[in-house]
Scaffold this active site. Structure first.
Site, PDB file in Angstrom:
ATOM      1  CG  ASP A   7     -24.771  29.989 -10.663  1.00 46.01           C
ATOM      2  OD1 ASP A   7     -24.376  29.595 -12.017  1.00 46.01           O
ATOM      3  OD2 ASP A   7     -23.901  29.919  -9.934  1.00 46.01           O
ATOM      4  CD  GLU A   9     -21.424  26.857  -7.919  1.00 44.09           C
ATOM      5  OE1 GLU A   9     -20.782  26.184  -8.651  1.00 44.09           O
ATOM      6  OE2 GLU A   9     -21.439  28.184  -8.141  1.00 44.09           O
ATOM      7  CD  GLU A  52     -11.367  16.698 -11.325  1.00 43.35           C
ATOM      8  OE1 GLU A  52     -12.175  16.292 -10.546  1.00 43.35           O
ATOM      9  OE2 GLU A  52     -10.631  16.080 -11.763  1.00 43.35           O
ATOM     10  CG  HIS A  57     -18.662  24.122  -5.743  1.00 45.12           C
ATOM     11  ND1 HIS A  57     -18.166  23.332  -4.986  1.00 45.12           N
ATOM     12  CD2 HIS A  57     -19.032  23.459  -6.850  1.00 45.12           C
ATOM     13  CE1 HIS A  57     -18.659  21.796  -5.175  1.00 45.12           C
ATOM     14  NE2 HIS A  57     -18.873  22.035  -6.385  1.00 45.12           N
ATOM     15  CG  HIS A 153     -17.515  30.049  -9.284  1.00 43.19           C
ATOM     16  ND1 HIS A 153     -18.146  30.564 -10.357  1.00 43.19           N
ATOM     17  CD2 HIS A 153     -15.993  30.279  -9.566  1.00 43.19           C
ATOM     18  CE1 HIS A 153     -17.259  30.887 -11.158  1.00 43.19           C
ATOM     19  NE2 HIS A 153     -15.789  30.531 -10.639  1.00 43.19           N
ATOM     20  CG  ASP A 158     -21.381  32.802  -9.069  1.00 46.81           C
ATOM     21  OD1 ASP A 158     -20.554  33.565  -8.617  1.00 46.81           O
ATOM     22  OD2 ASP A 158     -20.686  31.817  -9.810  1.00 46.81           O
TER      23      ASP A 158
END
Length: 244
Positions: A7, A9, A52, A57, A153, A158
């Protein structure tokens, strides 16, 4: 058999607009068992993180001021994932960002060269649960996986959650609520089950061949070796023979 659940970010949603990866999290799995090997890295981006994205995160530019840039961590990351099957939720997003980072840093390889097989768990979930929410939070609720109510997140968290979800998607079972009408998901992520009339059903029993039995036994022996003599199926077989 080596799989990497991955995963990322990012600073925003589109690498074509110059957005960067700011965190990578990976966990390793072999023979459907987590090995304990992980890769986790925060990365200093080349631009401001959008508000946003921070709302998702919680990572700010100040948090990353002392972190290395992608060029400094790229070789270690590539070495960790090379040759493995990647398991990613909404794989196009993460692969798009990783390919953009590789290109930006002068690599001729792309992720399909480094990891030829990618499994997208979002696609798996959509086939299994068509017409329903299939983001990671929804799947966690559906399968009863803990930590789905996290506020923010994180790439490594994750990845660990996705590993549990992937195992349930590909070999597990959702909770069933018998006696409900219909087969749609309720608010708690539980499915009703319609009774099946078996009166006119016939079942054909297919016996395994000798070669298949030998292959099965070899696989059990491998599992037993990997689990330090704790293969449940071999134990059950031994107990059955003793009892008889």
């Amino acid at each position: 058999m080596r799989q990497i659940i991955l995963d990322t970010e990012t600073t925003g949603i589109d690498p074509a607009q110059g957005h960067n990866i700011i965190e990578i999290g990976c966990v390793e799995m072999q023979l459907r068992r987590l090995t304990g090997n992980t890769y986790h890295q925060y990365i200093q981006p080349d631009r401001e993180i959008e508000a946003e994205a921070i709302a998702v995160h919680g990572i700010t530019n100040a948090d990353l001021a002392d972190k290395p840039k992608f060029a400094a961590i790229s070789e270690a990351f590539i070495e960790f994932v090379r040759g493995a099957e990647l398991i990613i939720h909404n794989a196009a997003f993460d692969i798009g960002f990783l390919d953009a980072e590789l290109a930006r840093n002068g690599y001729t390889e792309r992720m399909e060269d480094i990891c030829p097989k990618v499994t997208d768990t979002l696609m798996l979930a959509r086939r299994k649960f068509p017409g329903q929410k299939n983001n990671l939070d929804a799947l966690c609720r559906r399968f009863g996986v803990e930590h789905f109510d996290r506020e923010l997140h994180g790439a490594l968290l994750d990845s660990k959650i996705l590993a549990e979800v992937y195992l349930l998607l590909t070999g597990g079972q959702t909770a069933l609520a018998l006696g409900q009408e219909g087969d749609n998901e309720d608010d708690d992520g539980v499915f009703g089950v319609r009774p099946v009339n078996t009166e006119n059903l016939t079942f054909r029993v297919i016996e395994p061949s000798e070669a298949e039995l030998q292959a099965h036994q070899a696989f059990l022996n491998l599992l037993d070796k990997k689990s330090a003599g704790n293969c449940v199926w071999l134990k059950q077989d031994s107990e059955s023979k003793t009892a008889s």
